[in-house]
Write a protein that holds these residues in place. Structure first.
Motif, PDB file in Angstrom:
ATOM      1  N   THR A   1       0.628  -1.076   0.369  1.00 61.12           N
ATOM      2  CA  THR A   1      -0.479   0.176   0.377  1.00 61.12           C
ATOM      3  C   THR A   1       1.409   1.313  -0.442  1.00 61.12           C
ATOM      4  O   THR A   1       1.658   1.601   0.526  1.00 61.12           O
ATOM      5  N   ILE A   2       0.890   2.609  -0.994  1.00 59.84           N
ATOM      6  CA  ILE A   2       1.608   3.275  -1.404  1.00 59.84           C
ATOM      7  C   ILE A   2       0.856   4.473  -0.904  1.00 59.84           C
ATOM      8  O   ILE A   2      -0.566   4.590  -1.304  1.00 59.84           O
ATOM      9  N   ARG A   3       1.024   5.065  -0.431  1.00 58.88           N
ATOM     10  CA  ARG A   3       0.416   6.339   0.285  1.00 58.88           C
ATOM     11  C   ARG A   3       1.218   7.768  -0.002  1.00 58.88           C
ATOM     12  O   ARG A   3       2.764   7.732   0.187  1.00 58.88           O
ATOM     13  N   LEU A   4       0.103   8.250  -0.485  1.00 58.01           N
ATOM     14  CA  LEU A   4       1.607  10.261  -0.795  1.00 58.01           C
ATOM     15  C   LEU A   4       0.669  11.360   0.165  1.00 58.01           C
ATOM     16  O   LEU A   4      -1.191  11.283  -0.575  1.00 58.01           O
ATOM     17  N   ALA A   5       1.021  11.331   1.173  1.00 55.61           N
ATOM     18  CA  ALA A   5       0.072  12.561   1.557  1.00 55.61           C
ATOM     19  C   ALA A   5       0.744  13.433   2.957  1.00 55.61           C
ATOM     20  O   ALA A   5       2.245  13.821   2.180  1.00 55.61           O
ATOM     21  N   ASP A   6       0.206  15.039   1.754  1.00 53.18           N
ATOM     22  CA  ASP A   6       1.034  16.313   2.820  1.00 53.18           C
ATOM     23  C   ASP A   6       0.779  16.000   4.174  1.00 53.18           C
ATOM     24  O   ASP A   6      -0.124  15.719   4.771  1.00 53.18           O
ATOM     25  N   VAL A   7       1.966  17.205   4.549  1.00 53.22           N
ATOM     26  CA  VAL A   7       2.445  17.222   5.364  1.00 53.22           C
ATOM     27  C   VAL A   7       2.485  18.415   5.969  1.00 53.22           C
ATOM     28  O   VAL A   7       3.199  18.983   5.028  1.00 53.22           O
ATOM     29  N   VAL A   8       1.619  19.541   7.248  1.00 55.15           N
ATOM     30  CA  VAL A   8       2.465  20.356   6.991  1.00 55.15           C
ATOM     31  C   VAL A   8       2.693  20.276   8.821  1.00 55.15           C
ATOM     32  O   VAL A   8       2.139  19.169   9.542  1.00 55.15           O
ATOM     33  N   ARG A   9       4.128  20.767   8.823  1.00 58.13           N
ATOM     34  CA  ARG A   9       4.523  21.007  10.007  1.00 58.13           C
ATOM     35  C   ARG A   9       4.461  22.344  10.224  1.00 58.13           C
ATOM     36  O   ARG A   9       4.773  23.166  10.179  1.00 58.13           O
ATOM     37  N   ASN A  10       5.202  22.392  11.892  1.00 58.54           N
ATOM     38  CA  ASN A  10       5.617  23.679  12.270  1.00 58.54           C
ATOM     39  C   ASN A  10       6.891  23.939  12.870  1.00 58.54           C
ATOM     40  O   ASN A  10       7.243  23.375  13.305  1.00 58.54           O
ATOM     41  N   ASN A  11       7.591  24.970  11.953  1.00 55.74           N
ATOM     42  CA  ASN A  11       9.145  24.520  12.039  1.00 55.74           C
ATOM     43  C   ASN A  11       9.096  26.517  12.988  1.00 55.74           C
ATOM     44  O   ASN A  11       8.529  27.049  13.048  1.00 55.74           O
ATOM     45  N   PHE A  12       9.997  26.105  13.663  1.00 55.82           N
ATOM     46  CA  PHE A  12      10.578  27.017  14.544  1.00 55.82           C
ATOM     47  C   PHE A  12      11.839  28.200  13.880  1.00 55.82           C
ATOM     48  O   PHE A  12      12.868  27.084  13.596  1.00 55.82           O
ATOM     49  N   ASN A  13      11.943  29.271  13.235  1.00 58.38           N
ATOM     50  CA  ASN A  13      12.444  29.989  12.566  1.00 58.38           C
ATOM     51  C   ASN A  13      13.704  30.958  13.180  1.00 58.38           C
ATOM     52  O   ASN A  13      13.382  31.854  14.392  1.00 58.38           O
ATOM     53  N   THR A  14      14.765  30.071  13.456  1.00 62.92           N
ATOM     54  CA  THR A  14      15.640  30.203  14.265  1.00 62.92           C
ATOM     55  C   THR A  14      16.554  31.653  14.025  1.00 62.92           C
ATOM     56  O   THR A  14      16.765  32.261  14.015  1.00 62.92           O
ATOM     57  N   SER A  15      17.044  31.709  12.458  1.00 65.75           N
ATOM     58  CA  SER A  15      17.337  32.684  12.373  1.00 65.75           C
ATOM     59  C   SER A  15      16.603  34.086  12.394  1.00 65.75           C
ATOM     60  O   SER A  15      17.874  35.520  12.523  1.00 65.75           O
TER      61      SER A  15
END
Length: 96
Positions: free
Chosen positions: A57-71
Motif C-alpha cells: 500500500t503506497i501512500r502520498l500525503a500532505d504533511v503540515v509541520r510547524n518549524n521554529f525560525n531560528t534565524s
C-alpha cells in the motif's frame, strides 16, 4: 602527523573500501529517488493519495509541520537567543 603501522588491518585498503561503499550508496540512493519520483508522478497525475500495488500500500500525503525560525528569532531577540545556546561536542570521521 604520526604514522601508525598496524598488522591487524590495512588502513588504506579499509579507506578504499569505505569510499567504494559510499559511492555505491550514493548510486543506489539516486536510483531509489528516481523510482520514488516515478510513483509519485503516477499518483499525482491520477489524484491518488493511496495506491494498492500487489502486497504494498503506497501512500502520498500532505504533511503540515510547524518549524521554529531560528534565524529570524536570533535577529530579533539576539540576547534571548544567546541565553539558550547549548554547546555540544562530537567527533567527525571523514576520508578525503
Amino acid at each position: 602527523m604520526a604514522k601508525i603501522i598496524t598488522t591487524t588491518i590495512n588502513i588504506e585498503d579499509e579507506a578504499k573500501l569505505i569510499k567504494s561503499l559510499e559511492a555505491k550508496i550514493a548510486e543506489l540512493q539516486e536510483l531509489k529517488d528516481e523510482k520514488v519520483t516515478a510513483i509519485k508522478e503516477v499518483m499525482e497525475n491520477n489524484n491518488l493519495s493511496e495506491l494498492q500495488a500487489g502486497i504494498f500500500t503506497i501512500r502520498l500525503a500532505d504533511v503540515v509541520r510547524n518549524n521554529f525560525n531560528t534565524s529570524a528569532f536570533k535577529k530579533k531577540y539576539l540576547e534571548l537567543y544567546n541565553a539558550f545556546i547549548k554547546q555540544s561536542t562530537y567527533k567527525k570521521f571523514s576520508i578525503v
